[in-house]
Design a protein around this motif. Sequence first.
Motif: not given
Length: 270
Positions: A146, A148-150, A182, A253, A256, A259-260
């Motif tokens: 895993d 995160p997108l950032q 993002r 991710l 996320e 969501s974008v």
Amino acid sequence: MIDRLDLPALMGIAEAVLDEVTGVFVDGLGSPGIHIKGVGDFATDVDLALENRIGNLLERRTGIEVHGEEFGGSAPDKGTMWILDPIDGTFNYSVGMPMAAMLLALTVDGEPVLGLTRIPLFGQSYAGHVGGPLLVNGVAIPPVPDSPLQTAVIGFGAFNAKAGGRYPGAARAELQRRLSYRAGRLRMTGSNGIDVAYVAAGVFGGAVSFSTKAWDNAAGAALVRAAGGLATDLAGNPWTVHSKSLVTGNRLLHGELLSVVAEAMPGLGD
């Protein structure tokens, strides 16, 4: 039906077939796109030669029909079917850029259960089937971690900002704009298959493909699932050969990223 298939054996046969044609792929780099299929869409002589040879070898050795980008075949939504893209990233390939791949998937009633992506000019091979693990250059690797997108690299499909269609260029440009601040980084490789193989291997955190074609997406969807990631359409529905887009990512991710997508492209989900 999946229970009756020997997926490791079928994957071994498919790998051997791709091994046999790798030299043709490598030697043909830079072949011009002389078979015009539409505006900005073409095939090279190597596309046709590879599909013909791979398809014949697979059908002879497995007894399973092949549905290919160049010569078609029966609809891939019923029964067991190989789905083949002999050269993904044809534009790259035709101008001598090595970012191009061979994509091969096995589907059962439209569901991808086995995938192989070869990037011959980089010496990279990705293979996996339902239940995993993902094999990178023949070596099993742990499930995709895993991230995160950032902090992640996101692969993004090529597009024309002025185009219309199911997912207009302006909407894709808006998604690209939002992801630009993002995500950790965006990359446009020109090959959906490579993008998604890199997601499966944990090189990219996720990828977005607007291709409606099963041959562009089936192998990658199978690889990502074998690696423990998620493969859906833009609306979050599990990917099948009927899907009109592909969003892949690790389990953190992926949500996320969707969501974008929803923010940038409201009402445009599959």
